[in-house]
Design a protein around this motif. Structure first.
Motif, PDB file in Angstrom:
ATOM      1  N   GLN A  53       0.791   5.310   0.817  1.00 44.71           N
ATOM      2  CA  GLN A  53       0.117   6.613   1.553  1.00 44.71           C
ATOM      3  C   GLN A  53       0.756   7.792   1.294  1.00 44.71           C
ATOM      4  OE1 GLN A  53      -0.085   5.913   5.779  1.00 44.71           O
ATOM      5  NE2 GLN A  53      -1.998   7.048   5.648  1.00 44.71           N
ATOM      6  N   LEU A  72      -4.122   0.720  -2.312  1.00 47.17           N
ATOM      7  CA  LEU A  72      -3.374  -0.568  -2.997  1.00 47.17           C
ATOM      8  C   LEU A  72      -2.547  -0.210  -4.078  1.00 47.17           C
ATOM      9  CD1 LEU A  72      -2.970  -3.806  -2.717  1.00 47.17           C
ATOM     10  CD2 LEU A  72      -4.779  -3.854  -4.541  1.00 47.17           C
ATOM     11  N   GLY A  94      -1.743  12.944   4.516  1.00 45.41           N
ATOM     12  CA  GLY A  94      -3.021  13.340   4.632  1.00 45.41           C
ATOM     13  C   GLY A  94      -3.997  12.652   3.874  1.00 45.41           C
ATOM     14  N   LYS A  95      -3.615  11.418   3.476  1.00 48.82           N
ATOM     15  CA  LYS A  95      -4.448  10.531   2.611  1.00 48.82           C
ATOM     16  C   LYS A  95      -4.530   9.072   3.400  1.00 48.82           C
ATOM     17  CE  LYS A  95      -5.495  13.413  -0.655  1.00 48.82           C
ATOM     18  NZ  LYS A  95      -6.870  13.928  -0.773  1.00 48.82           N
ATOM     19  N   GLY A  96      -5.547   8.412   3.006  1.00 49.91           N
ATOM     20  CA  GLY A  96      -5.555   7.034   3.491  1.00 49.91           C
ATOM     21  C   GLY A  96      -4.632   5.986   2.613  1.00 49.91           C
ATOM     22  N   PRO A  97      -4.246   4.983   3.091  1.00 50.91           N
ATOM     23  CA  PRO A  97      -3.200   4.002   2.196  1.00 50.91           C
ATOM     24  C   PRO A  97      -4.121   3.577   1.034  1.00 50.91           C
ATOM     25  CG  PRO A  97      -3.293   3.490   4.254  1.00 50.91           C
ATOM     26  CD  PRO A  97      -4.262   4.301   4.348  1.00 50.91           C
ATOM     27  N   PHE A 136      -9.656   2.970   1.760  1.00 50.60           N
ATOM     28  CA  PHE A 136      -9.447   3.596   2.919  1.00 50.60           C
ATOM     29  C   PHE A 136      -9.866   5.052   2.951  1.00 50.60           C
ATOM     30  CE2 PHE A 136      -6.820   1.043   5.954  1.00 50.60           C
ATOM     31  CZ  PHE A 136      -6.167   0.080   5.166  1.00 50.60           C
ATOM     32  N   GLY A 137     -10.636   5.362   4.071  1.00 53.55           N
ATOM     33  CA  GLY A 137     -10.937   6.854   4.094  1.00 53.55           C
ATOM     34  C   GLY A 137      -9.520   7.672   4.292  1.00 53.55           C
ATOM     35  N   MET A 144       4.315   3.174  13.206  1.00 54.72           N
ATOM     36  CA  MET A 144       4.141   1.873  13.745  1.00 54.72           C
ATOM     37  C   MET A 144       3.156   1.529  12.479  1.00 54.72           C
ATOM     38  SD  MET A 144       5.285   1.771  16.781  1.00 54.72           S
ATOM     39  CE  MET A 144       4.237   0.599  17.626  1.00 54.72           C
ATOM     40  N   GLU A 145       2.967  -0.052  12.691  1.00 57.54           N
ATOM     41  CA  GLU A 145       2.000  -0.700  11.678  1.00 57.54           C
ATOM     42  C   GLU A 145       0.646  -0.328  11.911  1.00 57.54           C
ATOM     43  OE1 GLU A 145       4.002  -1.931  13.921  1.00 57.54           O
ATOM     44  OE2 GLU A 145       3.277  -4.016  14.240  1.00 57.54           O
ATOM     45  N   TYR A 165       0.836  -1.254   0.002  1.00 59.37           N
ATOM     46  CA  TYR A 165       0.031   0.147  -0.075  1.00 59.37           C
ATOM     47  C   TYR A 165       0.879   1.340  -0.011  1.00 59.37           C
ATOM     48  CZ  TYR A 165      -4.440  -2.576   0.800  1.00 59.37           C
ATOM     49  OH  TYR A 165      -5.488  -3.372   0.554  1.00 59.37           O
ATOM     50  N   PHE A 168       3.629   0.784   2.648  1.00 59.86           N
ATOM     51  CA  PHE A 168       3.404  -0.511   3.812  1.00 59.86           C
ATOM     52  C   PHE A 168       3.411  -1.774   3.048  1.00 59.86           C
ATOM     53  CE2 PHE A 168       2.324   1.712   7.529  1.00 59.86           C
ATOM     54  CZ  PHE A 168       2.042   3.163   7.310  1.00 59.86           C
ATOM     55  N   THR A 218       5.614  -1.740   9.228  1.00 62.91           N
ATOM     56  CA  THR A 218       5.613  -0.374  10.139  1.00 62.91           C
ATOM     57  C   THR A 218       5.860   0.957   9.167  1.00 62.91           C
ATOM     58  OG1 THR A 218       8.080  -0.902  10.426  1.00 62.91           O
ATOM     59  CG2 THR A 218       6.717  -1.419  12.208  1.00 62.91           C
TER      60      THR A 218
END
Lengths: 113, 112
Positions: free
Chosen positions: A38, A46, A41-44, B103-104, B41-42, A36, A89, A105
């Motif tokens: 990221q 795919l 300010g955004k979500g991860p 994801f949001g 962290m994960e 993923y 990630f 992580t």
């Protein structure tokens, strides 16, 4: 206990260079390995994923290399661009669609012009 | 572009307050998740749902609770916030057979 170990924590690469991020796991039941991306300010989101029945998967400049015997997989970004600067990630789960995806992580990649 | 929305994006509150983080998706996904993300962290799964009236706890213990009364809505509630709850909370959804999580943008909570 961390299910997926990811390194390095941060990475600085020159524009046009190759970025390499490594992940390792212990659970041999893992059967699905996504990456993923990221942005701040955004979500991860795919980026690319692989199943253990292949050793490599390529999508554009992004390649996953998978070593089942070593229980390791890595993301290679060829011809890295400043727009690739983000946190990456790796993750693993027992199967596609499993309820729990175990994440590494994260690696903060910075591509400098 | 994924259609999953979280509100508020940022929240600063005092200890002991009750808060609800909202999450809605317009993709018709049955599966929804809440992850907690701390810097370096994960992402840790704290709650998930397979559909209406289905909620389960994830691998990271959390004092928060969730509900799933409608397919598109998966709110997370903290009855009494504490500084240890300070974190980013990410909501996600996925199709039944797809491994891809959408994801949001996250809700960053700070408890003073």
């Amino acid at each position: 206990q961390q299910q997926v170990k990811q390194s390095p924590q941060s990475l600085i690469v020159q524009k046009g260079g190759i970025s390499i991020i490594n992940c390792a796991y212990e659970n041999t039941a893992f059967d699905y390995f996504p990456w993923y991306q990221q942005f701040p300010g955004k979500g991860p989101a795919l980026l690319i994923a692989i199943r253990p029945d292949v050793s490599e998967k390529k999508e554009g400049r992004f390649t996953i290399s998978f070593n089942k015997s070593a229980k390791q997989f890595s993301l290679h970004i060829m011809d890295s661009q400043p727009g690739d600067s983000a946190t990456y990630f790796c993750a693993a789960s027992g199967r596609v669609g499993a309820n729990n995806l175990f994440f590494g992580t994260g690696t903060r990649l910075t591509v400098i012009p | 572009e994924a259609d999953i929305y979280q509100t508020p994006r940022y929240l600063v509150i005092g200890t002991g307050k009750k808060i609800t983080l909202e999450c809605s998706q317009t993709m018709g996904h049955d599966k929804m998740y809440w992850y907690q993300q701390d810097p370096g962290m994960e992402l840790h799964l704290i709650h998930y749902s397979y559909g209406v009236n289905s909620t389960e706890k994830g691998d990271l213990s959390s004092e928060s609770t969730v509900s799933r009364i409608r397919t598109e809505h998966f709110p997370l509630t903290l009855e009494s916030a504490r500084p240890s709850h300070t974190s980013q909370y990410l909501c996600a959804s996925s199709g039944w057979s797809s491994g891809e999580l959408f994801f949001g943008e996250g809700s960053r909570l700070t408890v003073l």
